[in-house]
Design an enzyme around this catalytic site. Structure first.
Site, PDB file in Angstrom:
ATOM      1  N   ASP A 106     -93.397 -80.236  85.197  1.00  0.00           N
ATOM      2  CA  ASP A 106     -91.997 -80.565  85.481  1.00  0.00           C
ATOM      3  C   ASP A 106     -91.263 -79.434  86.174  1.00  0.00           C
ATOM      4  OD1 ASP A 106     -92.871 -82.648  83.925  1.00  0.00           O
ATOM      5  OD2 ASP A 106     -91.077 -82.747  82.682  1.00  0.00           O
ATOM      6  N   ARG A 149     -82.327 -73.322  71.641  1.00  0.00           N
ATOM      7  CA  ARG A 149     -81.626 -73.594  72.893  1.00  0.00           C
ATOM      8  C   ARG A 149     -80.463 -72.651  73.174  1.00  0.00           C
ATOM      9  NH1 ARG A 149     -86.299 -75.141  73.428  1.00  0.00           N
ATOM     10  NH2 ARG A 149     -86.734 -77.302  73.982  1.00  0.00           N
ATOM     11  N   ASP A 202     -81.390 -81.784  74.496  1.00  0.00           N
ATOM     12  CA  ASP A 202     -81.480 -80.438  75.053  1.00  0.00           C
ATOM     13  C   ASP A 202     -80.548 -80.212  76.231  1.00  0.00           C
ATOM     14  OD1 ASP A 202     -83.204 -79.416  73.214  1.00  0.00           O
ATOM     15  OD2 ASP A 202     -85.013 -79.691  74.410  1.00  0.00           O
ATOM     16  N   SER A 205     -95.281 -85.419  73.621  1.00  0.00           N
ATOM     17  CA  SER A 205     -94.389 -84.419  74.177  1.00  0.00           C
ATOM     18  C   SER A 205     -94.172 -83.373  73.097  1.00  0.00           C
ATOM     19  CB  SER A 205     -93.060 -85.065  74.589  1.00  0.00           C
ATOM     20  OG  SER A 205     -92.126 -84.074  74.961  1.00  0.00           O
TER      21      SER A 205
END
Length: 406
Positions: free
Chosen positions: A16, A96, A125, A180
């Protein structure tokens, strides 16, 4: 956005973000700075440098943030005993704000106009990264390719790589995990694949960090944890850094089948999501911390912390780590930890974390009062009668007025 000349991208080196590098270069005609964070994901991060160089990136940041992550983010959260919706230990959420902080620092260092990330438009996210970025640098521009481009499948990403000569490890025929996954020192998460059916149990070979409780040793493991101001500072008497504490607890917890969770949670963007998590060290820390607090915290302080905890956990889950309300609560939580000092002994056995003992020089436990034996007048049991009657007064008045409770 013709005014964007340089973008700092949160870069993993995977499919990605490798596509995003080229997409940013072509779509915005800008220079891309890559930032790769080592927060204990268990994979070598240095190869990201060669991948970024192959994409023409000139400024490459690869930072070891493991100690900062545990010291300044995980441990403060653990002082609050934070659990989202009563179960989720916030392993992804708490990483994060650190990544957002470093993105902004690098943007300031390099004179970048914008930051970018690879979070999708369906997840939490994107909210966490961007709320943190705007809090720390209000005028920063954010580019979220998944909300802009039309590359909405793995096949389309692979076709883009082939068309633009992007070297990606996943272009070979090696079997890719159907899940994932996101990992850091606190946890590893799994979503997608068979987990998208909430009735379907996870496959045993999915788990990476822990054995099943059934396969765990038949003999218990005992450990002793030393606390100072609410943080673990030593294991079995050995002084350790915050990151090393978590690494050790992950190892011993995983070996004893501890820390597996299978949850359906409510995402901030509005949908329900099913995920599985391995948080062996975090599971041990939370159990031990509560045991230490049970001995050292005043009753009303402990109860107030418990009342505030769901709101605090929700702030972290939803991306408000850098908000004034979270900082206000953190100040109160940290003040409550001044006397959370001492030692907790735990037994780890087949997925269970069992408190075997706790001791503290700051203990509020008074054996002379709590004893079932003769207390030498330390507590007058007759005083309880007036206490009970006073607390029953409002209910007795209501009953006398004919207000029925049944």
């Amino acid at each position: 956005m013709s005014d964007i000349n340089k973008v700092v991208l949160a870069y993993s080196g995977g499919l990605d973000t490798s596509v995003i590098v080229r997409w940013l270069q072509e779509t915005y005609n800008c220079e891309v700075v890559t930032f790769t964070a080592d927060i204990g994901q268990g994979e070598e991060v240095e190869p990201a440098r060669a991948k970024a160089e192959a994409l023409g990136v000139k400024e490459i940041y690869i930072d070891d943030l493991r100690e900062e992550y545990v010291r300044d983010f995980v441990f403060p959260m653990m002082r609050a005993n934070a659990l989202y919706e009563g179960e989720y230990r916030l392993g992804t959420s708490i990483a994060r704000p650190l990544i957002a902080k470093r993105l902004i620092e690098i943007a300031n260092e390099t004179g970048a106009d914008a930051i970018s990330h690879g979070a999708t438009g369906k997840g939490n996210d994107q909210v966490r990264f961007e709320l943190g970025a705007y809090a720390l640098k209000p005028g920063i521009k954010v580019i979220a390719p998944w909300r802009e481009w039309e590359l909405n499948s793995r096949e389309s990403l692979m076709n883009y790589c082939e068309k633009h000569n992007i070297p990606v490890d996943f272009s070979n025929k090696k079997k890719k995990s159907p899940y994932s996954m996101d990992a850091n020192l606190l946890h590893i998460s799994y979503e997608g694949g068979v987990l998208e059916d909430p009735w379907q149990g996870p496959e045993e070979d999915m788990w990476r960090w822990s054995v099943s409780p059934e396969a765990a040793p038949d003999t218990a493991t005992f450990i002793e944890l030393d606390f100072e101001r609410g943080d673990i500072v030593a294991i079995d008497g050995e002084k350790l850094s915050p990151a090393t504490v978590l690494e050790r607890l992950n190892q011993v917890g995983g070996a004893n089948g501890i820390g597996r969770d299978d949850l359906v949670e409510n995402r901030y963007v509005g949908m329900k999501s099913r995920g599985c998590y391995e948080t062996p060290g975090g599971t041990i820390i939370l159990k031990a911390h509560r045991a230490m607090e049970s001995l050292t915290l005043d009753r009303e302080v402990a109860h107030l912390k418990d009342a505030l905890m769901p709101r605090y956990a929700e702030m972290i889950y939803n991306g408000y780590w850098w908000s004034p309300e979270r900082k206000m609560l953190q100040t109160a939580i940290d003040e409550s930890q001044v006397h959370v000092n001492g030692k907790v002994r735990l037994k780890l056995y087949k997925g269970n974390v069992i408190v075997e003992g706790r001791q503290s020089a700051d203990s509020l436990f008074d054996e002379s009062i709590a004893t079932f034996e003769e207390d030498a007048g330390a507590y007058n049991q007759a005083d309880a009668e007036g206490f009970i009657k006073l607390n029953a007064l409002r209910m007795r008045i209501a009953a006398n007025k004919g207000r029925k409770l049944l």
